[in-house]
Design an enzyme around this catalytic site. Structure first.
Site, PDB file in Angstrom:
ATOM      1  N   ASP A 218       0.863  -1.175   0.000  1.00 48.83           N
ATOM      2  CA  ASP A 218       0.000   0.000   0.000  1.00 48.83           C
ATOM      3  C   ASP A 218       0.904   1.231   0.000  1.00 48.83           C
ATOM      4  OD1 ASP A 218      -2.175   1.602   0.069  1.00 48.83           O
ATOM      5  OD2 ASP A 218      -2.771   1.145   2.117  1.00 48.83           O
TER       6      ASP A 218
ATOM      7  N   ASN B  97      33.234 -39.485  -2.651  1.00 48.31           N
ATOM      8  CA  ASN B  97      33.878 -40.483  -1.789  1.00 48.31           C
ATOM      9  C   ASN B  97      32.972 -41.685  -1.538  1.00 48.31           C
ATOM     10  OD1 ASN B  97      36.224 -39.039  -1.588  1.00 48.31           O
ATOM     11  ND2 ASN B  97      35.724 -38.101   0.385  1.00 48.31           N
TER      12      ASN B  97
END
Length: 857
Positions: A329, A658
């Site tokens: 607003d 890994n």
């Protein structure tokens, strides 16, 4: 107040019928009767979204995919004999969920304390006398007295009124006060109920006695608040985190099933294979992600609290950073909300203070104490000296004008002021420098055109008219407001805040479009948009939007940034139209009528002093109503998200690689490449090295644009960096087996050291898309990473290493590990631009997009 639509509204029933229905009179309640009714009807409080207890909050977080994976891995670890590893997983998960729950609860408590910081009270007739009671304790059957400035505590029927008006803007969005008086109303529309007061509205002038009919949820206020009880869709951050959790779950399950099945087919022991598979699952799962996310968001919440922003929902910090459109607003946010008298013009458009002086007399003696009256009084503070009021016809929104009969130095005058379209048709003459002249259609059109010109300049206007009064004094009626003399125009300014243009430009540079959603005149909104640097070429009004289909509106919202004369439902509709186009929408509002839009928006922002319903619907509460605060929050949200992604990238690079290498090696090696306890130790140390991530900094380029999770980008990064890590793992395997002919204990030790070094140090490469030395890591991140690396390197050479089955390698092997690590880090630095999806031209300083988010428009 009746809740069923078929039942007649209370304002149509009359005093006698209501008293019979409520079992009360019009003289007030006794204290014991009021206490009994309080137990019967409950507290007079807002209906807010149901707040789950601690158990519900914990359960909601526990049911997230990542949490379920970790819980399952911990339970399987315990079941297969690894009680320590399982306990570590469960402890980490519990700490993460506990911290998140605590922070959210603390934020909600802060918001509740803010709401209760001023205890509102109402004047109620109890035991034959008026007393002050907390508004929560007002019950149906009470008789309340309200005066100018009071907040109306409940829905009530007017019993007596003296020049009483109420501002119902918080409920209806209409800025003009409504006159209230006793009487019978047949219309079912609340806007026409002149005999009813509604909870949450504000008394503007006069005094009234009213019979309380509805409290709490049985009020119009409660009906608006009930929208908050509806289920709310997940936020963008919650949706994306859930999607990432599902992706991780699928990858984890696939890896475990493949490895376990292959090991069993190769004749490996089932229990050993199961423990190894579970260890791989733990290693692949980003178990610290919930905690990293919570800690990072919590630190963001604390920083924002220092900037006068209360964060009610932690995830909203990220959502604010992902925001692409901010709807707001204008009053109090873009403007200073300090309306001032800017101009006073005569009927010919020349500067003359007579219109303002007459308007100020009317405002002082019989005004509604609204913003325009206050501005008139402030502009002409001594205008009413020597004048007295004889009668008053209060301002009525349906007529959009009001009048007073006054007596003073010019004799008796009827003074009227109001909207130009309402008052000009009542004028038959006009006052100019040449005297009083006749006023016909041409002159009225010319005056109306002058009002439009002022509106285009961002000025709000009222017109003032008068006529000499002859005859006896009586209560004013609409018929008295005729044959008036048009005195001129009073124009008012609500200037934009000094910081507004800079904040809007700052957000535009950050990829956020600001749109004005206002209930004010479209011409005024257009002028303001031009002053603050917004697109104002096209302005859509509420009537324009009402004629558009949802598809057509979704097209319009892409180019139109300014909207006027909107209803609350139209604000929500605009937000949904933006969301249908993929925008992440924030909404800043403070009224009860803003609650639906606050709930629909991805990020609801309210302000201190907003209505309780608006604060309940919002995700954040701004203690300073300024767009600069929002802009600061956007930067904080993006920095938070960048740090969360650093953890994800580490898992997607070395950790995933890994685990992939381990799974592959276990298929052709005659022994397990790493024992389950060693895998868990590896994973624990790796996680400890990352606890400094929430404290790390972010490059300005990384927070320059809105960002959301991009799963395809994460997959791309993992698809590049995971195999790269595996290549160096396989090179390590080949050297250990073919050159050093290492035994299982030495093999596992060397690979443990190599994997720890690569996993920990890679954070310094992938934490930024720039060169590693161009941005220094935060000391906390450097300390946690390097300290963990030293511990990991020391374990095989200490007595603790024997517990895990390690064997201390000789110096030459350690040098080889160092060389492999350096080569791996150099390769990551060379390939990360490809993993990030950056081309060679974009690799320069002009683009520094971070992995795992995509820019949204």
């Amino acid at each position: 107040m009746a809740s069923a639509e078929a039942e007649a509204p209370f304002w149509t029933l009359g005093t006698g019928a209501l008293c019979a229905k409520l079992g009360c009179g019009t003289l007030g309640l006794a204290s014991d009767e009021a206490a009994a009714r309080l137990r019967q009807f409950g507290l007079n409080v807002d209906v807010v979204a149901s707040r789950k207890g601690v158990a519900g909050a914990v359960l909601r977080r526990l049911l997230e995919p990542l949490s379920l994976i970790l819980l399952a891995a911990g339970l399987v670890s315990v079941a297969t004999g690894d009680a320590i590893g399982g306990a570590i997983i469960v402890v980490i998960l519990s700490m993460s969920i506990g911290l998140d729950t605590f922070q959210e609860g603390r934020a909600l408590q802060a918001a509740e304390e803010l709401r209760r910081s001023v205890a509102l009270k109402a004047e109620v007739k109890r035991d034959g006398a008026f007393v002050l009671v907390v508004m929560d304790g007002v019950v149906p059957g009470d008789v309340v007295r309200v005066r100018a400035g009071d907040i109306i505590p409940a829905d009530a029927l007017v019993l007596e009124a003296r020049a009483f008006t109420a501002n119902e803007a918080a409920l209806t969005g209409e800025p003009y006060p409504a006159e209230k008086r006793p009487g019978v109303v047949t219309a079912r529309n609340a806007g026409e109920a002149f005999n009813a007061l509604f909870r949450g509205s504000v008394a503007q002038s006069g005094e009234a006695l009213a019979l309380v009919v509805g409290t709490g949820r049985n009020t119009l206020f409660g009906a608006a608040a009930s929208a908050l009880a509806e289920s709310q869709s997940p936020s963008p951050f919650q949706r994306d985190l859930h999607a990432f959790g599902l992706l991780t779950a699928r990858l984890t399950i696939a890896l475990v099933v493949v490895v376990l099945t292959t090991h069993v087919l190769f004749g490996r022991p089932v229990i050993e294979s199961l423990m190894f598979s579970v260890a791989l699952a733990v290693g692949l799962t980003p178990e610290l992600l919930p905690m990293i996310t919570t800690v990072t968001l919590s630190r963001g919440a604390l920083r924002m609290a220092a900037q006068k922003v209360i964060v009610k929902r932690l995830a909203s910090i990220h959502d604010l950073g992902a925001m692409t459109v901010l709807c707001t607003d204008k009053t109090g946010t873009l403007t200073a909300a300090e309306i001032t008298l800017a101009q006073s013009l005569d009927a010919a458009g020349a500067s003359d203070d007579r219109a303002a002086r007459l308007g100020a007399i009317s405002a002082v003696l019989g005004g509604d104490r609204g913003a325009l009256d206050i501005a008139l009084i402030g502009g002409m503070p001594d205008a009413a000296q020597g004048w007295t009021m004889l009668a008053r016809h209060a301002f009525d929104f349906s007529r959009r004008l009001g009048s007073v009969l006054v007596d003073g130095p010019e004799g008796k005058l009827l003074l009227a002021k109001g909207a130009s379209e309402a008052l000009l048709p009542l004028c038959s003459s006009m006052r100019t420098a040449a005297g009083v002249l006749p006023m016909g259609p041409v002159e009225r059109d010319r005056a109306q055109a002058g009002v439009r010109v002022l509106a285009e300049q961002g000025l709000r206007s009222i017109v003032v008219a008068s006529r000499p009064w002859s005859g006896t004094t009586h209560d004013l009626e609409a018929a008295d407001e005729a044959n008036l003399t048009y005195e001129g125009i009073c124009a008012f300014a609500d200037p934009p805040k000094a910081s507004c243009s800079g904040a809007i430009a700052r957000m535009a540079a950050a990829g956020i479009r600001v749109k004005i959603l206002s209930g004010d005149d479209p011409l005024v909104v257009k002028r303001l948009a031009g002053l603050v640097g917004l697109n104002f070429e096209t302005v859509l009004s509420g009537s324009d939007i009402a004629q558009l289909s949802d598809d057509a509106l979704a097209v319009q919202v892409q180019t139109v940034d300014t909207y006027g004369r909107l209803t609350p439902d139209q604000k929500s509709r605009l937000i949904k139209a933006l969301q249908s186009r993929g925008e992440v929408v924030g909404f800043l509002g403070d009224g009860i009528n803003d609650a639906p839009a606050l709930k629909v928006a991805d990020i609801g922002l309210s302000v201190d002093g907003a209505t309780g319903v608006a604060q309940a619907a919002a995700d954040m509460i701004l203690l300073a109503s300024d767009l600069e605060v929002v802009a600061d929050g956007v930067a904080e949200g993006r920095r938070t998200f960048v740090n969360i992604l650093k953890y994800v990238r580490m898992g997607a690079s070395s950790n995933f690689g890994n685990m992939l290498s381990m799974a592959a090696a276990s298929l052709f090696l005659p022994f397990l490449p790493m024992l389950p306890t060693q895998i868990l130790l590896n994973n624990l140390l790796y996680d400890l090295s990352e606890i400094g991530i929430p404290f790390d900094t972010a490059r300005p380029e990384a927070v320059a644009q809105p960002q959301v999770w991009d799963i395809s980008a994460l997959i791309r990064f993992a698809g590049v960096m995971g195999p790269l890590s595996s290549i160096f793992d396989l090179l390590t395997f080949a050297g250990l087996l073919l050159i050093l002919h290492a035994q299982p204990e030495e093999f596992r030790t060397v690979w443990f050291l190599e994997s720890m070094a690569t996993q920990i140090l890679v954070i310094f490469i992938i934490r930024t898309t720039g060169r590693p030395w161009s941005t220094q890591p935060h000391p906390a991140l450097a300390a946690s990473s390097l300290a963990t690396l030293v511990v990991a390197m020391a374990i095989p050479f200490s007595p603790i290493g024997l517990w895990f089955g390690f064997q201390a390698p000789h110096v030459g092997v350690m040098v080889s590990v160092g060389m492999i690590t350096i080569a791996y880090l150099a390769s990551v630095e060379l390939l990360k631009r490809f993993a990030f999806g950056l081309n060679s031209r974009a690799w320069g300083a002009t683009r520094k997009d971070m992995l795992g988010f995509k820019k949204v428009r």
